[in-house]
Scaffold this motif. Structure first.
Motif, PDB file in Angstrom:
ATOM      1  N   MET A  40       0.831  -1.210   0.000  1.00  0.00           N
ATOM      2  CA  MET A  40       0.000   0.000   0.000  1.00  0.00           C
ATOM      3  C   MET A  40       0.866   1.261   0.000  1.00  0.00           C
ATOM      4  O   MET A  40       0.641   2.167  -0.798  1.00  0.00           O
ATOM      5  CB  MET A  40      -0.923  -0.024   1.223  1.00  0.00           C
ATOM      6  CG  MET A  40      -1.753   1.215   1.398  1.00  0.00           C
ATOM      7  SD  MET A  40      -3.088   1.379   0.210  1.00  0.00           S
ATOM      8  CE  MET A  40      -4.222   0.161   0.790  1.00  0.00           C
ATOM      9  N   THR A  41       1.839   1.308   0.869  1.00  0.00           N
ATOM     10  CA  THR A  41       2.674   2.509   1.007  1.00  0.00           C
ATOM     11  C   THR A  41       3.401   2.834  -0.292  1.00  0.00           C
ATOM     12  O   THR A  41       3.398   3.984  -0.740  1.00  0.00           O
ATOM     13  CB  THR A  41       3.686   2.316   2.150  1.00  0.00           C
ATOM     14  OG1 THR A  41       2.953   2.057   3.352  1.00  0.00           O
ATOM     15  CG2 THR A  41       4.562   3.534   2.349  1.00  0.00           C
ATOM     16  N   GLU A  42       4.017   1.836  -0.897  1.00  0.00           N
ATOM     17  CA  GLU A  42       4.771   2.077  -2.127  1.00  0.00           C
ATOM     18  C   GLU A  42       3.862   2.403  -3.312  1.00  0.00           C
ATOM     19  O   GLU A  42       4.183   3.275  -4.118  1.00  0.00           O
ATOM     20  CB  GLU A  42       5.669   0.882  -2.447  1.00  0.00           C
ATOM     21  CG  GLU A  42       6.901   0.824  -1.568  1.00  0.00           C
ATOM     22  CD  GLU A  42       7.772   2.066  -1.693  1.00  0.00           C
ATOM     23  OE1 GLU A  42       8.201   2.399  -2.817  1.00  0.00           O
ATOM     24  OE2 GLU A  42       8.017   2.715  -0.665  1.00  0.00           O
ATOM     25  N   LEU A  43       2.748   1.722  -3.426  1.00  0.00           N
ATOM     26  CA  LEU A  43       1.825   2.035  -4.517  1.00  0.00           C
ATOM     27  C   LEU A  43       1.275   3.454  -4.374  1.00  0.00           C
ATOM     28  O   LEU A  43       1.140   4.172  -5.368  1.00  0.00           O
ATOM     29  CB  LEU A  43       0.700   1.009  -4.579  1.00  0.00           C
ATOM     30  CG  LEU A  43       1.110  -0.379  -5.094  1.00  0.00           C
ATOM     31  CD1 LEU A  43      -0.001  -1.393  -4.872  1.00  0.00           C
ATOM     32  CD2 LEU A  43       1.500  -0.326  -6.567  1.00  0.00           C
ATOM     33  N   CYS A  44       0.969   3.856  -3.151  1.00  0.00           N
ATOM     34  CA  CYS A  44       0.486   5.230  -2.932  1.00  0.00           C
ATOM     35  C   CYS A  44       1.570   6.254  -3.249  1.00  0.00           C
ATOM     36  O   CYS A  44       1.283   7.318  -3.796  1.00  0.00           O
ATOM     37  CB  CYS A  44       0.000   5.396  -1.491  1.00  0.00           C
ATOM     38  SG  CYS A  44      -1.598   4.633  -1.193  1.00  0.00           S
ATOM     39  N   ARG A  45       2.817   5.924  -2.926  1.00  0.00           N
ATOM     40  CA  ARG A  45       3.931   6.832  -3.236  1.00  0.00           C
ATOM     41  C   ARG A  45       4.020   7.021  -4.751  1.00  0.00           C
ATOM     42  O   ARG A  45       4.114   8.153  -5.245  1.00  0.00           O
ATOM     43  CB  ARG A  45       5.247   6.279  -2.686  1.00  0.00           C
ATOM     44  CG  ARG A  45       6.443   7.192  -2.945  1.00  0.00           C
ATOM     45  CD  ARG A  45       7.745   6.544  -2.507  1.00  0.00           C
ATOM     46  NE  ARG A  45       8.088   5.377  -3.303  1.00  0.00           N
ATOM     47  CZ  ARG A  45       8.638   5.420  -4.518  1.00  0.00           C
ATOM     48  NH1 ARG A  45       8.894   6.573  -5.096  1.00  0.00           N
ATOM     49  NH2 ARG A  45       8.925   4.300  -5.164  1.00  0.00           N
ATOM     50  N   ILE A  46       3.949   5.942  -5.496  1.00  0.00           N
ATOM     51  CA  ILE A  46       4.022   6.043  -6.956  1.00  0.00           C
ATOM     52  C   ILE A  46       2.790   6.763  -7.502  1.00  0.00           C
ATOM     53  O   ILE A  46       2.887   7.561  -8.430  1.00  0.00           O
ATOM     54  CB  ILE A  46       4.195   4.648  -7.598  1.00  0.00           C
ATOM     55  CG1 ILE A  46       5.557   4.069  -7.215  1.00  0.00           C
ATOM     56  CG2 ILE A  46       4.050   4.727  -9.116  1.00  0.00           C
ATOM     57  CD1 ILE A  46       5.772   2.637  -7.645  1.00  0.00           C
ATOM     58  N   GLU A  47       1.640   6.511  -6.901  1.00  0.00           N
ATOM     59  CA  GLU A  47       0.419   7.195  -7.328  1.00  0.00           C
ATOM     60  C   GLU A  47       0.569   8.714  -7.170  1.00  0.00           C
ATOM     61  O   GLU A  47       0.139   9.477  -8.035  1.00  0.00           O
ATOM     62  CB  GLU A  47      -0.748   6.671  -6.493  1.00  0.00           C
ATOM     63  CG  GLU A  47      -2.104   7.110  -6.960  1.00  0.00           C
ATOM     64  CD  GLU A  47      -3.204   6.414  -6.184  1.00  0.00           C
ATOM     65  OE1 GLU A  47      -3.958   5.656  -6.808  1.00  0.00           O
ATOM     66  OE2 GLU A  47      -3.301   6.621  -4.960  1.00  0.00           O
ATOM     67  N   HIS A 174      -4.030   6.741   3.739  1.00  0.00           N
ATOM     68  CA  HIS A 174      -3.001   6.860   2.705  1.00  0.00           C
ATOM     69  C   HIS A 174      -3.374   7.908   1.655  1.00  0.00           C
ATOM     70  O   HIS A 174      -2.521   8.351   0.905  1.00  0.00           O
ATOM     71  CB  HIS A 174      -2.766   5.512   2.012  1.00  0.00           C
ATOM     72  CG  HIS A 174      -1.940   4.573   2.813  1.00  0.00           C
ATOM     73  ND1 HIS A 174      -0.575   4.665   2.920  1.00  0.00           N
ATOM     74  CD2 HIS A 174      -2.295   3.501   3.563  1.00  0.00           C
ATOM     75  CE1 HIS A 174      -0.112   3.701   3.682  1.00  0.00           C
ATOM     76  NE2 HIS A 174      -1.143   2.981   4.088  1.00  0.00           N
ATOM     77  N   TRP A 175      -4.648   8.270   1.594  1.00  0.00           N
ATOM     78  CA  TRP A 175      -5.094   9.215   0.572  1.00  0.00           C
ATOM     79  C   TRP A 175      -5.635  10.487   1.203  1.00  0.00           C
ATOM     80  O   TRP A 175      -6.671  10.473   1.863  1.00  0.00           O
ATOM     81  CB  TRP A 175      -6.197   8.584  -0.293  1.00  0.00           C
ATOM     82  CG  TRP A 175      -5.702   7.431  -1.089  1.00  0.00           C
ATOM     83  CD1 TRP A 175      -5.016   7.483  -2.267  1.00  0.00           C
ATOM     84  CD2 TRP A 175      -5.836   6.048  -0.761  1.00  0.00           C
ATOM     85  NE1 TRP A 175      -4.719   6.219  -2.691  1.00  0.00           N
ATOM     86  CE2 TRP A 175      -5.209   5.312  -1.780  1.00  0.00           C
ATOM     87  CE3 TRP A 175      -6.421   5.347   0.295  1.00  0.00           C
ATOM     88  CZ2 TRP A 175      -5.148   3.929  -1.788  1.00  0.00           C
ATOM     89  CZ3 TRP A 175      -6.369   3.970   0.285  1.00  0.00           C
ATOM     90  CH2 TRP A 175      -5.733   3.265  -0.735  1.00  0.00           C
ATOM     91  N   ASP A 176      -4.907  11.612   0.982  1.00  0.00           N
ATOM     92  CA  ASP A 176      -5.414  12.921   1.408  1.00  0.00           C
ATOM     93  C   ASP A 176      -6.586  13.319   0.515  1.00  0.00           C
ATOM     94  O   ASP A 176      -7.535  13.945   0.954  1.00  0.00           O
ATOM     95  CB  ASP A 176      -4.327  14.000   1.272  1.00  0.00           C
ATOM     96  CG  ASP A 176      -3.159  13.749   2.210  1.00  0.00           C
ATOM     97  OD1 ASP A 176      -3.369  13.162   3.286  1.00  0.00           O
ATOM     98  OD2 ASP A 176      -2.029  14.144   1.849  1.00  0.00           O
ATOM     99  N   THR A 182     -12.272  12.856 -10.295  1.00  0.00           N
ATOM    100  CA  THR A 182     -12.365  14.263  -9.927  1.00  0.00           C
ATOM    101  C   THR A 182     -11.347  14.639  -8.858  1.00  0.00           C
ATOM    102  O   THR A 182     -11.222  15.790  -8.510  1.00  0.00           O
ATOM    103  CB  THR A 182     -13.774  14.602  -9.394  1.00  0.00           C
ATOM    104  OG1 THR A 182     -14.046  13.765  -8.276  1.00  0.00           O
ATOM    105  CG2 THR A 182     -14.816  14.408 -10.472  1.00  0.00           C
ATOM    106  N   GLY A 183     -10.626  13.638  -8.322  1.00  0.00           N
ATOM    107  CA  GLY A 183      -9.606  13.884  -7.289  1.00  0.00           C
ATOM    108  C   GLY A 183      -8.287  14.223  -7.913  1.00  0.00           C
ATOM    109  O   GLY A 183      -8.117  15.252  -8.535  1.00  0.00           O
ATOM    110  N   TYR A 184      -7.311  13.317  -7.810  1.00  0.00           N
ATOM    111  CA  TYR A 184      -5.965  13.548  -8.343  1.00  0.00           C
ATOM    112  C   TYR A 184      -6.077  14.102  -9.712  1.00  0.00           C
ATOM    113  O   TYR A 184      -5.778  14.096 -10.656  1.00  0.00           O
ATOM    114  CB  TYR A 184      -5.149  12.262  -8.352  1.00  0.00           C
ATOM    115  CG  TYR A 184      -4.671  11.811  -7.007  1.00  0.00           C
ATOM    116  CD1 TYR A 184      -4.227  12.713  -6.065  1.00  0.00           C
ATOM    117  CD2 TYR A 184      -4.687  10.492  -6.670  1.00  0.00           C
ATOM    118  CE1 TYR A 184      -3.772  12.287  -4.839  1.00  0.00           C
ATOM    119  CE2 TYR A 184      -4.234  10.051  -5.446  1.00  0.00           C
ATOM    120  CZ  TYR A 184      -3.774  10.965  -4.536  1.00  0.00           C
ATOM    121  OH  TYR A 184      -3.329  10.539  -3.325  1.00  0.00           O
TER     122      TYR A 184
END
Length: 184
Positions: A40-47, A174-176, A182-184
């Motif tokens: 999760m942490t690494e995928l979110c970082r790449i996202e 993990h997601w602000d 409509t987000g990122y």
């Protein structure tokens, strides 16, 4: 230090910087495609990197990122991480399977490329934890084969629900910004 060293670093052109960025993007996409990154942490970082990339790079990230999130969920890595957060009351795999089924049958699921986020939000929004906690707590397997008293099952369900909700909240942190169209 010699002044020659500082001159050498000061002369980078924007094209060498762009090559480094392109190589970095290529490396990240390759790590997604080969599933070298599957937490999760690494995928979110790449996202987050993909969200701030150029429009061209964002397009390049789109398919591999979607596939990586799907693999993260279907390879049981999401379940493993949830169970790592719920050691006393292991996260219910049946609930996760139900949430995956609900997402795949939800016409609104196209609002995000992030399958893990969709599944976690589905569990939260459909209040699945309370339902599955009660169901699990009432199973005779939890009680050495006997049918539990209602009060016993309620107490165990409360323990399940507390720990599972805490894990779900931790994962969603993990997601602000929701990873939606409509987000990122």
């Amino acid at each position: 230090m010699s002044s020659g060293r500082s001159r050498r670093h000061g002369g980078h052109s924007s094209s060498s910087s762009r090559r480094r960025t392109t190589q970095s993007v290529t490396d990240l996409i390759e790590s997604l495609n080969t599933h070298r990154v599957n937490t999760m942490t690494e995928l979110c970082r790449i996202e987050r990197v993909a969200a701030t990339a150029s429009e061209e790079d964002q397009l390049a990230f789109q398919g591999p990122m979607t596939t990586a999130w799907t693999y993260y969920v279907t390879s049981n890595q999401l379940l493993n991480e949830l169970r790592g957060l719920t050691r006393d009351y292991p996260f219910c795999s049946d609930m996760l399977d139900d949430a995956k089924w609900r997402v795949s049958n939800d016409p609104e699921s196209n609002r995000s490329w992030n399958y893990a986020w969709l599944v976690l939000v589905k569990m939260r929004d459909d209040q699945m934890i309370e339902t599955y906690a009660a169901s699990e707590a009432a199973k005779p397997d939890m009680w050495g084969g006997r049918i539990p008293e209602a009060e016993e099952a309620e107490q165990l369900a409360a323990c399940f629900a507390y720990e599972w909700n805490r894990a779900l909240e931790q994962m969603l942190r993990h997601w602000d910004t929701p990873p939606t169209t409509t987000g990122y």
